[in-house]
Design an enzyme around this catalytic site. Structure first.
Site, PDB file in Angstrom:
ATOM      1  N   GLU A 290      -4.926   2.361  -2.190  1.00 57.83           N
ATOM      2  CA  GLU A 290      -5.121   2.545  -0.747  1.00 57.83           C
ATOM      3  C   GLU A 290      -6.487   3.166  -0.442  1.00 57.83           C
ATOM      4  OE1 GLU A 290      -2.578   3.516  -2.618  1.00 57.83           O
ATOM      5  OE2 GLU A 290      -0.664   3.455  -1.550  1.00 57.83           O
TER       6      GLU A 290
ATOM      7  N   CYS B 276       1.204   7.650  -1.995  1.00 58.00           N
ATOM      8  CA  CYS B 276       1.424   9.030  -2.440  1.00 58.00           C
ATOM      9  C   CYS B 276       0.865   9.969  -1.352  1.00 58.00           C
ATOM     10  CB  CYS B 276       0.736   9.281  -3.786  1.00 58.00           C
ATOM     11  SG  CYS B 276      -1.030   9.659  -3.671  1.00 58.00           S
TER      12      CYS B 276
ATOM     13  N   CYS C 132      -2.864   9.501  -0.589  1.00 56.88           N
ATOM     14  CA  CYS C 132      -3.185   8.278   0.154  1.00 56.88           C
ATOM     15  C   CYS C 132      -2.636   8.341   1.576  1.00 56.88           C
ATOM     16  CB  CYS C 132      -2.633   7.066  -0.585  1.00 56.88           C
ATOM     17  SG  CYS C 132      -3.473   6.830  -2.163  1.00 56.88           S
TER      18      CYS C 132
END
Lengths: 154, 154
Positions: free
Chosen positions: B53, B81, B84
């Site tokens: 990302e 996560c 990101c």
């Protein structure tokens, strides 16, 4: 003045002088030497992920040729935002020194409160040790930024 | 198959083939066109922040010449996560589609549980709309990664 925080402050000053973004700087230290440094370049590079800590981590990893910085410390002029905190986690850094805190940042227009509300940090679970250091000296760079009437607000 | 998730999956496959890192891919879409793409390159570039990302956001910002992607959507083969997720917030993206979730990732060795415990997401406060899409197709790339006995575990 702590010498490593002094270097992080120099980075932050450079960012303000160049109008690269927010007045934030960071250095990574390994075995007593600076192995990576960076300042906020969100505006200078049109990159919303280019926070001081991310830039310093990326440079240190490039210089050391590894993505595991568990033997390093990070010095940053302001408390890491949740993105940078998570990046510190992925870089396996457990030793972090910061100058100003999130409330100091909010006073100069960097209000990360929404993100802190969405991703509140549970410090009792964290393996990262956060130590505050040289806040007054870090605040001076914030003032420098505030006085620059030609800065781009974002 | 959703065409944009299909492109994110192609990115993830490329990452597995090149052994660049985890089997994760992402694309950024603006006005019906892909403006940035990336896959996990943590191992390939020795950069712990080089998640799919982040790489896609950085490329989109470079291509569009701006750090505000509020008019864009992000397609990623796995739930972002916390690093990101925060980067998505800073990029001002509010529309995110993901394939596999954090539990699927844990099954192939990417257990982000500690980080999710430290930075738990309060979805009721979030402005980002997260929609799951094409999980089965994304899982196929996870299996490809698992079957690669020469992959570097990290």
């Amino acid at each position: 003045m702590d010498p490593f925080m002094g270097e992080a402050i120099s980075e932050a000053r450079l960012g303000v002088e160049n109008r690269d973004g927010g007045p934030f700087g960071a250095v990574i230290v390994c075995n007593g030497a600076i192995v990576g440094r960076g300042h906020n370049k969100v505006i200078g590079t049109n990159d919303p992920t280019a926070h001081a800590e991310i830039n310093a981590i990326r440079e240190a990893c490039k210089n050391l040729g590894k993505f595991d910085l568990s033997d390093c410390s990070l010095y940053t002029t302001c408390e890491p935002c949740p993105m940078c905190y998570a990046a510190i986690h992925w870089a396996r850094i457990t030793d972090v020194y910061y100058g100003c805190d999130r409330y100091d940042a909010a006073h100069i227009g960097f209000d990360d409160k929404i993100l802190y509300d969405i991703l509140p940090r549970q410090d009792d679970l964290a393996s990262v040790k956060l130590t505050q250091l040289e806040r007054d000296s870090c605040l001076e760079v914030f003032k420098l930024y505030e006085m620059d009437e030609k800065r781009t607000l974002y």
